[in-house]
Design an enzyme around this catalytic site. Sequence first.
Site, PDB file in Angstrom:
ATOM      1  CG  ASP A 124      20.723 108.921  49.277  1.00  0.00           C
ATOM      2  OD1 ASP A 124      20.083 109.509  50.167  1.00  0.00           O
ATOM      3  OD2 ASP A 124      21.045 107.723  49.340  1.00  0.00           O
TER       4      ASP A 124
ATOM      5  CE1 TYR B  90      16.552 105.169  58.376  1.00  0.00           C
ATOM      6  CE2 TYR B  90      14.825 104.508  56.843  1.00  0.00           C
ATOM      7  CZ  TYR B  90      16.162 104.562  57.194  1.00  0.00           C
ATOM      8  OH  TYR B  90      17.098 104.026  56.348  1.00  0.00           O
ATOM      9  CE  LYS B  91      19.395 107.443  57.590  1.00  0.00           C
ATOM     10  NZ  LYS B  91      19.984 107.184  56.288  1.00  0.00           N
TER      11      LYS B  91
ATOM     12  NE  ARG C 159      26.307 109.140  61.666  1.00  0.00           N
ATOM     13  CZ  ARG C 159      25.493 108.469  60.864  1.00  0.00           C
ATOM     14  NH1 ARG C 159      25.713 108.431  59.576  1.00  0.00           N
ATOM     15  NH2 ARG C 159      24.455 107.821  61.344  1.00  0.00           N
TER      16      ARG C 159
HETATM   17  C1  LIG Z   1      20.029 105.889  55.679  1.00  0.00           C
HETATM   18  C2  LIG Z   1      20.463 105.939  54.251  1.00  0.00           C
HETATM   19  C3  LIG Z   1      19.941 105.048  53.313  1.00  0.00           C
HETATM   20  C4  LIG Z   1      19.003 103.973  53.777  1.00  0.00           C
HETATM   21  O1  LIG Z   1      18.329 103.277  52.811  1.00  0.00           O
HETATM   22  P1  LIG Z   1      17.182 102.273  53.289  1.00  0.00           P
HETATM   23  O2  LIG Z   1      16.735 101.640  52.065  1.00  0.00           O
HETATM   24  O3  LIG Z   1      16.153 103.068  54.008  1.00  0.00           O
HETATM   25  O4  LIG Z   1      17.788 101.299  54.256  1.00  0.00           O
HETATM   26  C5  LIG Z   1      20.326 105.193  51.986  1.00  0.00           C
HETATM   27  N1  LIG Z   1      21.208 106.161  51.613  1.00  0.00           N
HETATM   28  C6  LIG Z   1      21.736 107.025  52.518  1.00  0.00           C
HETATM   29  C7  LIG Z   1      22.685 108.098  52.081  1.00  0.00           C
HETATM   30  C8  LIG Z   1      21.391 106.922  53.860  1.00  0.00           C
HETATM   31  O5  LIG Z   1      21.926 107.761  54.749  1.00  0.00           O
END
Ligand SMILES: *Cc1c(COP(=O)(O)O)cnc(C)c1O
Length: 409
Positions: free
Chosen positions: A207, A232-233, A381
Site C-alpha cells: 500500500d 488525493y494525498k 499528525r
Molecule cells: C488513505 C489511505 C487509504 C484510502 O483508501 P481509499 O479507498 O482511497 O479510501 C488506504 N490505505 C492507506 C494506507 C491510506 O493511507
Amino acid sequence: MQLSDATARHRARRLDRDDPLAPFLERFIPLESGVVYLDGNSLGRPPRSTLARLTEAIQDDWAGALIRSWSHWADLPQRVGDELGTGLVGARPGEVVVSDSTSINLYKLAVSAIDARPGRPVMVIEEDNFPSDRYVLEGIAARQGLELRVVPTHMDHGLSLVRLAAALDDRVSLVCLSHVSYRSGALADLAAITGLVHEAGGLILWDLCHSVGSVPIDLTAAGADLAAGCTYKYLNAGPGAPAFLYVRRELQDQLGQPIWGWFGQSDQFTMAAEYEPRPGIARFQVGTPSILGIYAVQEGVRLLVEAGMPALRNKGMALTSYAVELFDAWLAPLGFELASPRDAARRGSHVTLAHTHAGRLSEELASSQVLGDYRNPDRIRLGMAALTTRFRDVYVAMARLRDLALPPG
Ligand SMILES: *Cc1c(COP(=O)(O)O)cnc(C)c1O
C-alpha cells in the site's frame, strides 16, 4: 535546550530562502489568508493547472466532442498509469493503471494473489495497517474461509523484520503492508521485506498511499509483485480522485481478478456473451473510468515529476527534521512525545506527536487556522508536503502548539 522564537523564525526564513522547490508553491491555488495547512498527506492542495485542465476537458472533450472523445479517453487510465508508474514508483511501462479506489484495488489484487497461490490458506497483515486494508483482508478471509495472521507492530517505530519473518511460512499466500505507516510515518524497507516474503514463496502487496510522491519508490528494483495507492494525498488530484494499481509484468497474465467488468474484457465493444480478460494490466479495470479524475491525477503526477523525487525527498526530510528540532526544544518539556521514527531516513513526510490532551489541542490548533490531523489514541499528525509546505509553516504550527499546551500563568 533553549531555542528562542526569533532564532527558530530566522532559521525557517533561511531554509525557505534556500529551498529549490519554493517556486512550486506558486503553482497551487492560494490558501485563504492566515491558514497554515499541514494536512496535505490527507488531502493535497489543488494545482492551478488542474483547474485549467478540467475546465478545458469539460469544454472541449465533453461539451465539444461529446461521446467521440472516447476514442482518446479509452486508454487514458493506462497512459496516465504509465506516467505515474515510470515517474513515481519505479514501474516499467504497462505495469500501472489508474482505476477505482485504493480499497477496491486492494480487494482485486488480494483475491487475485490468493487464487494464484492455491494450497496456501494464510494472509499476513500488520496490526497497525490502515483500517480499510485490514477490513478488506478480514472480509476476504471470512468469505473464503482463510486465515488472517496479524503481526504485532510498534505503533511509533513500525514493523520489525524479525517479527514479520516469524509470521512467514509455506502456508502464506499474500502479505499486505503499508510502505509508510499512516499513523507514525514509519518507512518500511520495501526491498528487504519483498525479499523476505519471496523467500517464503508468498506474494507481496504494497500500500503506497502515504509514500507515493513523498519518498522515492523502486518497485522494479525491489522485485515487488503488487501495489496500490491513492492520488488525493501527495499527488494532489483531489477528493476521491481515482487510485492506481501496479502488477509486475510477469504476473499479469497469471492473475485473474475477481470483479469481472466490461472494461477488463477483451474486445469490449463487441459486448460478447463470455468474459475473456484483456491481456496485461488492462484486465485489472472494472467499469467506466473517472475521466475528469484521471486528468487531475495526470496534472498532479506531472508537477511531482517536474520537481523530481530526489528533491522532494530531501525537502520532506528537511521539513520533518526541522519539526523534530522544534519538538525537542519546545514540546518535549510540555509532555509531548515523538510518535514517529527519530531518524529522518526511516520516516515518510509526516510527523506524529503524542500528548494526553491531543484531542483538545488538535481542535484548538484547528480553531487557530493551523490544520493538521487528530489520530487515535492520542496523536496529532502533521503532514509536510514538499511542494506546498514552507519551513515557516512548520514554525507557526509548532509555536502555536507550544503556546496552546503551556500551563496557564
Ligand atoms: C488513505 C489511505 C487509504 C484510502 O483508501 P481509499 O479507498 O482511497 O479510501 C488506504 N490505505 C492507506 C494506507 C491510506 O493511507
